[in-house]
Structures are given as C-alpha cells and as structure tokens.
Design an enzyme around this catalytic site. Structure first.
Site, PDB file in Angstrom:
ATOM      1  N   CYS A   2       0.856  -1.177   0.000  1.00  0.00           N
ATOM      2  CA  CYS A   2       0.000   0.000   0.000  1.00  0.00           C
ATOM      3  C   CYS A   2       0.899   1.237   0.000  1.00  0.00           C
ATOM      4  O   CYS A   2       1.842   1.329   0.787  1.00  0.00           O
ATOM      5  CB  CYS A   2      -0.948   0.089   1.186  1.00  0.00           C
ATOM      6  SG  CYS A   2      -2.200  -1.177   1.201  1.00  0.00           S
ATOM      7  N   ARG A  27       4.025  -0.611  -4.586  1.00  0.00           N
ATOM      8  CA  ARG A  27       3.672  -1.046  -3.233  1.00  0.00           C
ATOM      9  C   ARG A  27       2.312  -1.736  -3.187  1.00  0.00           C
ATOM     10  O   ARG A  27       1.890  -2.226  -2.142  1.00  0.00           O
ATOM     11  CB  ARG A  27       3.670   0.163  -2.287  1.00  0.00           C
ATOM     12  CG  ARG A  27       5.016   0.851  -2.180  1.00  0.00           C
ATOM     13  CD  ARG A  27       4.931   2.040  -1.247  1.00  0.00           C
ATOM     14  NE  ARG A  27       4.661   1.619   0.098  1.00  0.00           N
ATOM     15  CZ  ARG A  27       5.588   1.367   1.018  1.00  0.00           C
ATOM     16  NH1 ARG A  27       6.853   1.501   0.712  1.00  0.00           N
ATOM     17  NH2 ARG A  27       5.250   0.994   2.225  1.00  0.00           N
ATOM     18  N   TRP A  72      -2.762  -2.761  -1.705  1.00  0.00           N
ATOM     19  CA  TRP A  72      -2.494  -4.196  -1.781  1.00  0.00           C
ATOM     20  C   TRP A  72      -3.387  -4.810  -0.709  1.00  0.00           C
ATOM     21  O   TRP A  72      -3.142  -4.641   0.471  1.00  0.00           O
ATOM     22  CB  TRP A  72      -1.011  -4.475  -1.502  1.00  0.00           C
ATOM     23  CG  TRP A  72      -0.662  -5.930  -1.626  1.00  0.00           C
ATOM     24  CD1 TRP A  72      -0.365  -6.609  -2.770  1.00  0.00           C
ATOM     25  CD2 TRP A  72      -0.537  -6.884  -0.556  1.00  0.00           C
ATOM     26  NE1 TRP A  72      -0.093  -7.924  -2.482  1.00  0.00           N
ATOM     27  CE2 TRP A  72      -0.190  -8.120  -1.134  1.00  0.00           C
ATOM     28  CE3 TRP A  72      -0.703  -6.819   0.824  1.00  0.00           C
ATOM     29  CZ2 TRP A  72       0.008  -9.275  -0.383  1.00  0.00           C
ATOM     30  CZ3 TRP A  72      -0.514  -7.967   1.580  1.00  0.00           C
ATOM     31  CH2 TRP A  72      -0.150  -9.178   0.971  1.00  0.00           C
ATOM     32  N   ASN A  96      -1.886   2.643   5.454  1.00  0.00           N
ATOM     33  CA  ASN A  96      -0.974   1.562   5.052  1.00  0.00           C
ATOM     34  C   ASN A  96      -0.647   0.779   6.320  1.00  0.00           C
ATOM     35  O   ASN A  96      -0.126   1.351   7.272  1.00  0.00           O
ATOM     36  CB  ASN A  96       0.295   2.152   4.435  1.00  0.00           C
ATOM     37  CG  ASN A  96       1.427   1.131   4.306  1.00  0.00           C
ATOM     38  OD1 ASN A  96       2.586   1.475   4.400  1.00  0.00           O
ATOM     39  ND2 ASN A  96       1.106  -0.118   4.101  1.00  0.00           N
ATOM     40  N   GLY A  97      -0.966  -0.516   6.320  1.00  0.00           N
ATOM     41  CA  GLY A  97      -0.678  -1.347   7.493  1.00  0.00           C
ATOM     42  C   GLY A  97      -1.809  -2.319   7.737  1.00  0.00           C
ATOM     43  O   GLY A  97      -2.648  -2.553   6.859  1.00  0.00           O
ATOM     44  N   GLU A 455      16.945 -18.596  -6.070  1.00  0.00           N
ATOM     45  CA  GLU A 455      16.541 -17.257  -6.504  1.00  0.00           C
ATOM     46  C   GLU A 455      15.994 -17.284  -7.942  1.00  0.00           C
ATOM     47  O   GLU A 455      15.002 -16.615  -8.256  1.00  0.00           O
ATOM     48  CB  GLU A 455      17.729 -16.285  -6.395  1.00  0.00           C
ATOM     49  CG  GLU A 455      17.499 -14.895  -6.953  1.00  0.00           C
ATOM     50  CD  GLU A 455      16.369 -14.115  -6.277  1.00  0.00           C
ATOM     51  OE1 GLU A 455      15.816 -14.598  -5.280  1.00  0.00           O
ATOM     52  OE2 GLU A 455      16.025 -13.035  -6.794  1.00  0.00           O
ATOM     53  N   LYS A 459      12.307 -15.982  -9.000  1.00  0.00           N
ATOM     54  CA  LYS A 459      12.105 -14.957 -10.031  1.00  0.00           C
ATOM     55  C   LYS A 459      11.146 -15.467 -11.095  1.00  0.00           C
ATOM     56  O   LYS A 459      10.232 -14.782 -11.503  1.00  0.00           O
ATOM     57  CB  LYS A 459      13.469 -14.642 -10.666  1.00  0.00           C
ATOM     58  CG  LYS A 459      13.774 -13.229 -10.943  1.00  0.00           C
ATOM     59  CD  LYS A 459      14.173 -12.365  -9.801  1.00  0.00           C
ATOM     60  CE  LYS A 459      13.317 -12.411  -8.610  1.00  0.00           C
ATOM     61  NZ  LYS A 459      13.760 -11.655  -7.476  1.00  0.00           N
ATOM     62  N   GLU A 462       7.441 -15.939  -9.730  1.00  0.00           N
ATOM     63  CA  GLU A 462       6.685 -14.748  -9.343  1.00  0.00           C
ATOM     64  C   GLU A 462       6.260 -13.892 -10.529  1.00  0.00           C
ATOM     65  O   GLU A 462       5.248 -13.209 -10.450  1.00  0.00           O
ATOM     66  CB  GLU A 462       7.432 -13.906  -8.308  1.00  0.00           C
ATOM     67  CG  GLU A 462       8.607 -13.135  -8.821  1.00  0.00           C
ATOM     68  CD  GLU A 462       9.302 -12.320  -7.735  1.00  0.00           C
ATOM     69  OE1 GLU A 462       8.620 -11.649  -6.959  1.00  0.00           O
ATOM     70  OE2 GLU A 462      10.541 -12.360  -7.668  1.00  0.00           O
ATOM     71  N   HIS A 478      16.434 -37.801  -4.675  1.00  0.00           N
ATOM     72  CA  HIS A 478      15.810 -38.181  -3.402  1.00  0.00           C
ATOM     73  C   HIS A 478      14.344 -37.761  -3.345  1.00  0.00           C
ATOM     74  O   HIS A 478      13.788 -37.614  -2.258  1.00  0.00           O
ATOM     75  CB  HIS A 478      16.590 -37.571  -2.230  1.00  0.00           C
ATOM     76  CG  HIS A 478      17.998 -38.079  -2.147  1.00  0.00           C
ATOM     77  ND1 HIS A 478      18.308 -39.377  -1.807  1.00  0.00           N
ATOM     78  CD2 HIS A 478      19.182 -37.479  -2.420  1.00  0.00           C
ATOM     79  CE1 HIS A 478      19.614 -39.544  -1.850  1.00  0.00           C
ATOM     80  NE2 HIS A 478      20.175 -38.402  -2.228  1.00  0.00           N
ATOM     81  N   LYS A 578       5.707  -4.711  -3.562  1.00  0.00           N
ATOM     82  CA  LYS A 578       7.050  -4.540  -3.010  1.00  0.00           C
ATOM     83  C   LYS A 578       6.944  -3.961  -1.606  1.00  0.00           C
ATOM     84  O   LYS A 578       5.939  -3.358  -1.260  1.00  0.00           O
ATOM     85  CB  LYS A 578       7.805  -3.564  -3.908  1.00  0.00           C
ATOM     86  CG  LYS A 578       9.281  -3.853  -4.008  1.00  0.00           C
ATOM     87  CD  LYS A 578       9.900  -3.043  -5.113  1.00  0.00           C
ATOM     88  CE  LYS A 578      11.381  -3.300  -5.173  1.00  0.00           C
ATOM     89  NZ  LYS A 578      11.707  -4.638  -5.660  1.00  0.00           N
TER      90      LYS A 578
HETATM   91  C1  F6R Z   1      11.182 -11.139  -4.901  1.00  0.00           C
HETATM   92  C2  F6R Z   1      11.053 -10.030  -3.995  1.00  0.00           C
HETATM   93  C3  F6R Z   1      10.664 -10.317  -2.601  1.00  0.00           C
HETATM   94  C4  F6R Z   1      11.498  -9.447  -1.642  1.00  0.00           C
HETATM   95  C5  F6R Z   1      11.003  -9.639  -0.202  1.00  0.00           C
HETATM   96  C6  F6R Z   1      11.859  -8.891   0.793  1.00  0.00           C
HETATM   97  O1  F6R Z   1      11.573 -10.723  -6.165  1.00  0.00           O
HETATM   98  O2  F6R Z   1      11.243  -8.905  -4.361  1.00  0.00           O
HETATM   99  O3  F6R Z   1      10.818 -11.656  -2.300  1.00  0.00           O
HETATM  100  O4  F6R Z   1      12.832  -9.810  -1.771  1.00  0.00           O
HETATM  101  O5  F6R Z   1       9.694  -9.206  -0.102  1.00  0.00           O
HETATM  102  O6  F6R Z   1      11.853  -7.522   0.534  1.00  0.00           O
HETATM  103  P1  F6R Z   1      12.958  -6.571   1.148  1.00  0.00           P
HETATM  104  O7  F6R Z   1      14.241  -6.924   0.512  1.00  0.00           O
HETATM  105  O8  F6R Z   1      12.495  -5.193   0.834  1.00  0.00           O
HETATM  106  O9  F6R Z   1      12.979  -6.856   2.614  1.00  0.00           O
END
Ligand code: F6R
Length: 583
Positions: A2, A27, A72, A96-97, A455, A459, A462, A478, A578
């Site tokens: 948010c 966000r 969000w 936001n929260g 990772e 990527k 997502e 396994h 994010k």
């Molecule tokens: C994946 C991604 C998320 C962030 C996670 C932590 O591409 O962006 O998995 O890595 O939400 O976010 P930060 O680094 O801001 O704590």
C-alpha cells in the site's frame, strides 16, 4: 505494501497526488483512490484497478489539499468499496498497514453499526469521527493509542486545509517542497519534488499545512524531527527506453555492484569493530533478500570458518532463537521496511546480538535498529521482483565475509564489466521459449549454484506464474526426480569447476527420464562435454565465489524473457507488492 501520498500547498492536489501514486504503485496495485478538499468539503474518487484507472475522474477534483492511496488488499477483496480513502463524518483517511484488533474495536465501539467496507481501516476513521470534540489532532492521537498492528495514516478533516499524519511500524516521510508540503510512504515518491524530507518515528504525529510542518509525540507535545537530504532523484524513475523497469534494473546490475563496492569502504571500520568477538553469524531476510543470505552463509563459513546460518525472518523471529552476545545478525532487506525482517532485527538486538543491516534504503526502519548499516547502492528499484538489489546484496555480503577474515576482495572490481557482458550477450531466448511452454521448471545447482537456483526459481515463478522450484542438484534423486517428465524443464547452474562433474550427473538423470535440460555455465570443460547434447548457455568466466553475480543476471533475464513471451507484466505480478510492511 500500500502506498500513501498527500499534498497541501499552492498547486493542484489531485494531479500531484495522482503522479505520486503512480510512483508508489509498486507497493500495491489492486485499487486506488484520491480525496481532495474543495471549498472546505472533501471529495473522493476511488476504484478497483490500477492508479491509471482513476485518470479522467480525478480531473473533476479541484483543490490544493489531497491524499491518495494505492492498495495491496489484506482485509477485504479488491473492490471499489474497499479501496481507500475511507470516510466517516467530517474525516477521510488513507491507511498503510494492518489493524489487528479491528474486530474487537468494532465490537466495543460500534456493536450495531453496519460498516460500508470489509477493510480493517474503516474502524480508524469511524473512531476518529466518534472521538472528535473540536481537536482533530487529539482525536487522531486518541485513536492511535487504541490501535494494535501497524499503520501510517494520512487524515483529512473538512474545513482544515492540511493533513494529519501518524505512523507506527509502517513507513512515512514528510517532504518539504517549494510549492507546498508532502507526505509519502517512501522517498522515491518525492524525487524531484522535495530536496529535503523528515522521517517519522514510530508513534510520531505530524500536522502538515501549506506553510509548515509540525511534529508531535503521542502526548501531543511538540517534538523536532531533523530534515535530511532526499537522495532519490527523478531521473532514477525514468524507464530509459526500456519497456519495463525489470529490464532496466537488470541492466543496472553492474552499476549496483560497482556503487555498493565503492560505498563499502566507508563502513569498513565500524563493521570491523562491530564484529570483534563474534563467533556465530545469522543472516536473515525474506524472499530474495533471504536468498542472498544463502550465499552469505556459504561465504562466511568457507572464507572465515565461522558458523553461519541463513534464516527466513518470519520464521526466525517466532522460533525462540538461540542468539546471544557472540552472535552477529545480518538483516538483509532492499526496502529496510519488511515487517518480519525488522521484527527479527529488533528481537536479535533485544537478545544482545550485534545487528548489521544490509539495505538499499538509507532512512529505513532497519537502519534505525542496526548497530552498523552496510549500504547496498542499487538506487530505487521499482519492479516488484528484486533484481539489482539482489546482486548489490551479494556484493555487500561478499565484502563483509572478506572483511571478517581479512581476505583479498579485489576480484570483485572486475565483476561489473563481466555482469554487463552477461546482461548484453547472454542469449536466453530459446531457453525462455522452452520454459514458457513447460509445466514446471526446476533450477538445480550445488553449493553457491544451489543458492542462485533458489533465486532463479523465485524470479521465474513470481513473474510468469509457472510452477518452479530451486533444488540442490544432489537432492534431485531423493524425491523431485519423480516429477520429471517431458513437460518439465531442468535448468542446471554449473559455475564451480570442482563440482561440475557432480552437477552434470543431475543433467544425465533428467535426460534419462525424458525431461528437458539446459545448462548455464562458465566452466569451459563442462560446456564442451555437454554441447550438442543439451542447450548450453555460456556466461563469462570468473572465480566460483563471484559467479553468483553472473548466474543471477542470467536467471533474471530468463525469468524476464519468459514473462514477456507469456505476455505477463513483469513489473507488477499478480497478488504481489514490493516492501512488505505487514506480517
Ligand atoms: C522477490 C522479492 C521479494 C522481496 C522480499 C523482501 O523478487 O522482491 O521476495 O525480496 O519481499 O523484501 P525486502 O528486501 O524489501 O525486505
């Protein structure tokens, strides 16, 4: 998670808030809304969907004070009704929260009232209106004291040309502009608008009017908050000719590593001092940041021979961890605001550990908890999927591990050029085509390659929504091998000469079960052995320990290209946002 933004001053508030929301959309982007004061009355436009969906309608909002929100969803599905702002009586607010005790508060104060929305936020505005006795700030303070959870609130009151802000465990900054004053969830939203900002601390209230900003504690006594330089520059928000931020940010991997290496020299002394007497290291974070911790664990153990663990912050903080004065906890977070990572850092500090923050956000909550901040200099990362912040984190963690044991780290200076070469010359398109039509993609590797495999899988899943897992190559047989078939793809990362033959076994095991396999490698002998049998994607050669910086760029490109083939929006994947400031 948010985004909130507000403006009060001399220019058009609706347009200003709208532009701010577009910058904060990473966000959250399931609904959006704007409220503007006009002739003493507050008018609201809000809708399900992205910020741009508000476009035409907000042109009808005229005034110089306004607030906005990009959501969000946590409580209540994305809908016009659940979109913020929410109003009650003379008050309108954005939040936001998460309000964890919203149901108890409703039961206590509004037992027989039907609420308009299903959100946890509506209770706040209802309570503010209920407690208002002529002093809006006092009503906001009184309600904040009742709330449990996290909140950054921007509140408007009819007839008051200004905004009241309160913050607890969700970020909020106030910006000082030439044409008025601003409030936003983070600094990039104010890039180009405010050279100076103040960061609100937990429990702070602020009253923002066109001509001044005042801060108050919960007891309504005036307090001071320092003005700091807003490092975010609007050029950093430009797409630079790229169709998506994700591609732009993958292209900025090299610059992120270079700048992070440069910035590291300024913290060496403090970091070294903080690490004296440390005999155990825990690296914690969420998502991609946790994945960089998987790499750091390997660096610290193999370089410094100090026991190191990587822990998912949301698990670590609730498992009664064994942490004491000989422990250093390295909390890794791009945003520095991730609720679980901040919580893990707070807990570690209370248990006597040294807390080291590795973050891309210099004024974030994490930096205020940490004993030492190791900066990641990736610049604003707009795409929801982390890319350049991940490579920046790897660089910062590599340098930290080298510092612990006095190891020569100079090879990293040659990496930016090799990263650029990987990004510009790696031909990943045919593998992306194969992945796009697959029914599952497995990323496999050993040791550091396994960490990058995790990772790579995150990527891909997502931003493409393809089922994917990152797996240790040796573990394949396994259990996971049972899933391999003609509709599955295995992407095997091989960057360590010593382990190459072992990882090649996994290639053979998949081939024997008619699965599709591709190899990303910088081990020449491995490429030679496998060429002609499976697709081999070469990346530049460097030491095994720094290869994650190159293979990371390759798997990021693979995810990006696959998303484009599948016509997904890589910048705004479904259900995600994010900066995850809620638990
Ligand atoms: C994946 C991604 C998320 C962030 C996670 C932590 O591409 O962006 O998995 O890595 O939400 O976010 P930060 O680094 O801001 O704590």
């Amino acid at each position: 998670m948010c985004g909130i933004v507000g403006f009060t001053g001399t220019k058009d508030a609706a347009q200003t808030v709208y532009e701010g929301l577009k910058r904060l959309e990473y966000r959250g982007y399931d609904s959006a809304g704007v409220a503007v004061m006009s002739g003493g009355e507050i008018n609201v436009v809000k809708k399900r969907g992205r910020v741009s969906g508000l476009g035409g309608e907000i042109l009808g909002l005229h005034g110089n004070t306004g607030i906005g929100h990009t959501r969000w969803a946590t409580h209540g599905e994305p809908s016009d009704i659940n979109a913020h702002p929410h109003s009650s009586g003379r008050f309108t607010l954005v939040h936001n929260g998460i309000i964890e005790n919203f149901a108890e508060l409703k039961e206590k104060f509004f037992p027989n009232t039907a609420f308009v929305s299903q959100t946890d936020s509506e209770i706040i505005v209802r309570l503010i209106d209920k407690f208002f006795d002529g002093n809006a700030l006092a009503a906001v303070a009184k309600v904040s004291a009742l709330l449990k959870g996290s909140y950054a609130l921007a509140v408007m009151c009819t007839g008051f040309e200004g905004i009241i802000v309160v913050k607890y465990k969700s970020p909020a900054v106030v910006g000082y502009g030439t044409d008025g004053n601003y409030i936003a969830s983070d600094c990039p939203a104010l890039a180009g608008l405010c050279k100076e900002i103040s960061v609100l601390e937990d429990g702070d209230l602020a009253v923002i009017t066109p001509s001044e900003v005042k801060f108050y504690g919960g007891d309504l006594k005036e307090i001071r908050r320092v003005k700091k330089r807003n490092h975010a520059i609007s050029a950093a928000l430009d797409l630079c000719g790229c169709p998506y931020y994700m591609l732009k940010e993958i292209r900025e991997n090299a610059a992120a590593v270079k700048a992070t290496v440069k910035a590291f020299s300024s913290v060496k002394k403090n970091l070294k001092a903080a690490l004296v007497g440390v005999n155990r290291v825990i690296i914690t974070g969420c998502g991609t940041a946790y994945n960089s911790g998987l790499i750091a664990k390997r660096y610290i153990e193999s370089f410094a021979h100090i026991p190191a663990e990587a822990e998912i912050a949301g698990e670590f903080r609730y498992k009664n961890p064994v942490v004491g004065s000989g422990t250093a906890v390295i909390a890794v977070s791009q945003s520095g605001e991730t609720a679980d990572t901040v919580g893990a850092a707070e807990l570690s500090k209370s248990l006597g550990a040294k807390v080291i923050a590795v973050t891309n956000a210099p004024y974030s909550a994490l930096t205020r908890i940490a004993d030492v901040v190791v900066p990641v200099e990736a610049g604003p990362e707009i795409c929801v999927a982390a890319t350049k912040s991940y490579t920046g984190q790897i660089a910062a963690l590599y340098l930290t591990a080298c510092l612990i044991c006095g190891r020569d780290s100079s090879e990293i200076n040659s990496l930016p050029e090799l990263i650029n070469s990987t990004v510009e010359h790696t031909d990943i398109n045919s593998l992306a085509q194969i992945c796009a039509s697959a029914n599952g993609v497995y990323f496999l590797g050993r040791d550091l390659d396994y960490a990058v495999a995790v990772e790579g899988s995150l990527k891909l899943k997502e931003i493409t929504y393809i089922q994917s897992e990152g797996y240790p190559a040796g573990e394949l047989k396994h259990g996971t091998l049972a899933l391999i078939g003609e509709d599955k793809v295995a992407v095997v990362l091989i960057t360590d000469k010593e382990l190459a033959a072992k990882s090649e076994n996994a290639v053979e095991q998949v081939l024997s079960r008619h699965g599709k396999v591709a190899v990303i490698t910088n081990v020449a002998e491995c490429a030679e052995r496998l060429s002609g049998r499976v697709p081999v994607i070469p990346i530049p050669a460097c030491s095994a320990e720094l290869s994650p910086l190159l293979s990371a760029a390759a798997v990021q490109l693979l995810a990006y290209r696959t998303a484009i083939i599948l016509k997904r929006d890589p910048d705004k994947p479904r259900n995600l946002a994010k900066s995850v400031t809620v638990e």
